[in-house]
Each structure stands twice: as C-alpha cells, then as structure tokens.
Write an enzyme that holds these catalytic residues in place. Sequence first.
Site, short mmCIF file in Angstrom:
data_model
loop_
_atom_site.label_atom_id
_atom_site.label_comp_id
_atom_site.label_asym_id
_atom_site.label_seq_id
_atom_site.Cartn_x
_atom_site.Cartn_y
_atom_site.Cartn_z
N HIS A 97 20.35 -4.85 18.62
CA HIS A 97 20.37 -3.40 18.86
C HIS A 97 18.94 -2.92 19.00
O HIS A 97 18.02 -3.50 18.43
CB HIS A 97 21.06 -2.70 17.69
CG HIS A 97 21.56 -1.33 18.04
ND1 HIS A 97 22.79 -1.10 18.62
CD2 HIS A 97 20.99 -0.11 17.90
CE1 HIS A 97 22.96 0.19 18.81
NE2 HIS A 97 21.88 0.82 18.38
N ASP A 176 29.87 8.41 13.88
CA ASP A 176 28.67 8.23 14.71
C ASP A 176 28.91 8.75 16.12
O ASP A 176 28.02 9.35 16.73
CB ASP A 176 28.23 6.76 14.74
CG ASP A 176 26.92 6.61 15.50
OD1 ASP A 176 25.97 7.37 15.20
OD2 ASP A 176 26.83 5.78 16.41
N ARG A 183 23.38 14.95 18.14
CA ARG A 183 21.93 14.69 18.01
C ARG A 183 21.27 14.63 19.38
O ARG A 183 20.14 15.07 19.56
CB ARG A 183 21.68 13.37 17.26
CG ARG A 183 21.93 13.46 15.77
CD ARG A 183 21.92 12.08 15.13
NE ARG A 183 20.66 11.40 15.26
CZ ARG A 183 20.53 10.07 15.47
NH1 ARG A 183 21.59 9.29 15.59
NH2 ARG A 183 19.35 9.52 15.57
N SER A 198 23.20 5.75 11.93
CA SER A 198 23.85 5.57 13.22
C SER A 198 23.92 4.09 13.59
O SER A 198 24.98 3.55 13.95
CB SER A 198 23.06 6.36 14.27
OG SER A 198 23.43 5.98 15.56
N LYS A 202 27.39 1.15 12.81
CA LYS A 202 28.02 0.42 13.93
C LYS A 202 27.88 -1.09 13.72
O LYS A 202 28.81 -1.85 13.96
CB LYS A 202 27.33 0.78 15.25
CG LYS A 202 27.56 2.19 15.72
CD LYS A 202 27.08 2.39 17.15
CE LYS A 202 25.59 2.50 17.30
NZ LYS A 202 25.05 3.86 17.35
N1 URA Z 1 20.44 3.78 18.62
C1 URA Z 1 21.52 4.21 17.91
O1 URA Z 1 22.59 3.61 18.00
N2 URA Z 1 21.39 5.27 17.14
C2 URA Z 1 20.24 5.96 17.00
O2 URA Z 1 20.20 6.93 16.27
C3 URA Z 1 19.11 5.52 17.74
C4 URA Z 1 19.23 4.43 18.55
#
Ligand code: URA
Length: 441
Positions: A97, A176, A183, A198, A202
């Site tokens: 990620h 989220d 956001r 966030s 996930k």
């Molecule tokens: N990637 C995400 O999934 N969430 C964030 O807040 C920033 C980057």
Amino acid sequence: MEELLSHPDQETHLNFSPKEITTKVTTGIPLTTEEIAYIVNGYTNGSISDDSMTDWLKAVFEKGMSHRETLDYTRTMLDSGATLNFNHLNGFVVDKHSTGGVGDKISIVLAPLLAACGCIVPMIAGRGLGHTQGTIDKLETIPGYKADLSLDTFQQNVEKIGVSIIAQTGQICPADRKIYALRDITNTVASNPLICGSIMSKKIAEGIQGLVMDVKVGQGAFMKNISQAKALGNLLQEVGELYGIKVAICYTDMNQPLGKKSGLFNEIEESIDCLKGEGPDDVMKVVYHLGKQALLQQGDRNPLDTMKSAIYNGRAFEKFREIVIAHDGDLTSLKTKSLHTPTCQFSVKSPETGVIQSIDTLALGKAIVQLGGGRIQKTDVIDPTAGFTIYKKIGESVEEGEVVIEFYCSTNSKLEKVIKDSNDLFRVNNETPPEHPLIIS
Ligand code: URA
C-alpha cells in the site's frame, strides 16, 4: 439535535453529541474509546451528518490524536466491516500500500507481479485522495472493471487466481469508504492518525501475513519531509505488528511524478508497459524495491531474479489479464489504441535553457484533479482521459521552447483553467539541482 437521538445499536451512546466530542478534540481533551466508536459508527450508519463529521475531521487534522486514540480509531474502522482469512491457501498472503503520490501506479504493477511470483494478494485499494489519484479510479477506466465486488467474489478470485483488487465495500471497511470520500473533499488527508486508521483497517481486514508500505516523501506527497514520514511509518508498523502482520516500511521520493504518465487511463497503459518489461526506469526501480521486501517476507532468497523472470516470461502480464477478467473488465479494450483518447490537450514549453531544478508536483497532482481526474465534489464523475505526459525530470537539460509536459482531458473549460496556472510548474536554471534519491530507505 437529531444527531443526539438514539440509534438502534447505539443505546449506550445516548449522551454523546458530535459537537461536544469535536469540542473535546479542539480543546485537547482525549476522546474515550466509546466516543471514537460513536463518531465513526455514527457517520458510517448515517446518524451523524457530513457537516458534523467534517468538523470532527478538521479538529483531528489540526490537533492530532494520541497513540491510544489512533489505535481505537483504527480498530473501530476495522470492526465496521468483515475481516477475511486466507490461511487455508498454500501461499504467503501479502499486500502493498502507498500513502499516495502523483503517477504512483506501483500497486497496479506489483499486485499481479507478486501473484505471478507465488504470493496471495488480496488488495483493497483506494480511490483518488486529495491531489493523488487512486488505484481504483485508474482500474475502473478499464471498460467493465468492477471494483465493488462482493466479499464472496473477492474471496473466490483470490482463491482462484491468487489476487484481486477491490475498493472498500459495504462489507469491508465501510467506515473507511465513507470517511475517505469526505476527507478527499475537505482537505483533511495529511493527518497521521487518519491515514493510519484508513490504511491499516483495510490491510488488517484483508487477513494478510505481510505488508509492504510505501511511504511517499516530498513536495508531491502528504508527508513533506522524512521526519513526518518516519512518524507515520513507525505508527503503521506498530499497528500492523500488533495485529501479527510482518510490516516492511519503505520511504520513496515524491518530489517529481513517477514515470512519464500521470492521471487515469494513461497510468493503466504505463502499468501494462511495466508488466511487459517496457516500463520507465523509475517506476521499475520502486516496483522491484517494494516487491523485494514482499518476497523476502515470503522467504524468497532471490527476489529480484524471481520478479524479473515473471515479467520477461509473460506471467506477470498474464496475471494482470486474469485480474481484469475476474473483475468483468473488457480485455480487448486494452488493445485498442483509440480507447480514452482525450479530446483536448496543451503542451507547456520551457521558458529558458538550463537544467530542471524542481517540479511543482503538488500543483501537477491538483492539475489532474482540475482536469477531471479527481473529485472536487463527492459526486463528481471521473474523466478517464485526464492526465499528463511529462518529458523532463529533475536534473535533465532543457532548451528554451522545448515541451516539458503535455496536459490532456476531454473538457475544454477544465483544460483552460490548468493552462492559466501552468507557468511556474518547472524551475529551470544552470545550477546543479538538489539530489532526490528515489529510494530513500
Ligand atoms: N491511502 C489510504 O488508503 N488512506 C489514506 O488516508 C492515505 C492513503
């Protein structure tokens, strides 16, 4: 007032009010576990409004959260939906990620590549956030590609082909999904606790054993310097390890866009080039660096060789095709050169001869949003043709009048706005530019 009313599953929270909770944040009083749960669950189930949630997000953005509050926030986000488990599969379950950048298409390359190297990759990715474009928005430019798969289909895909890339759904991290979208349009992205909640909700929900985090650092990232980035990296690592996940944190440069193409569908095209062994050097350098961490976690002693052979023998691209098919995407569309051809474009020329010193990458990310490649309102529809091709990077020589970047999209008025602001995107002179190592650590 309405927000004070009881919600069926919130009987115990009768005395909470979003306004009072937000006031506690602004005055520096720590929130209890229950107050955090009330805010997150209340917004997710619709009993707390966009306006009240925006006030709370802005207060957290401004004041931050303690360590304990961040853990509570992350856990509440995680508990808002289902969690998965792939322990029955014969393979290392890993994901990657990024905290987000401009031209950051690494997930689109790395997910199929890692799966082609024997990893199991259940990837839940994001849409555009702030000035950055999201993996899901990019994948959805492939005609037919469905990112909102049911949990069952996601699980079946992972079991069958070893990889699937979905968005947060009503079943996985629904909190989220809603908070991320808010956001995005309320300038509350660059906050360590909000980013941690966030991302980690996930990733933990995916049931992974390993995680490679790409924390982007620089003018075009949410983390502007390495100390901010390390604070976030350490937080992400700690939360992941608390949940028993092996976490590798990588810090990579975001002072200039990654690759030549940034935007929406044009990043799918460049990702395909990468999967076929024809990608730009900088993108491949990050792909190999992050992929190496994942494969080392898996126990591979020659990760680079493993990845290169998966690319050059065609298995990595074949895996990408399998992903597209499993998500109902139209493969033939990837072959037609005329797909998503922008109807308008504009070339920016260098005003002088010299060496590129810096690139306003944040402005470039915002320009893509302006072109229609991101959302200014929650309901905005993405223009798949929006983006740019960059021809010169930091340290490269340029002649006066030479094209440095070309913007494109399919709405003239949007392009015109970007043209108006296109004067100071590149700084050119004859000095030696500052060094920006792509792989920081
Ligand atoms: N990637 C995400 O999934 N969430 C964030 O807040 C920033 C980057």
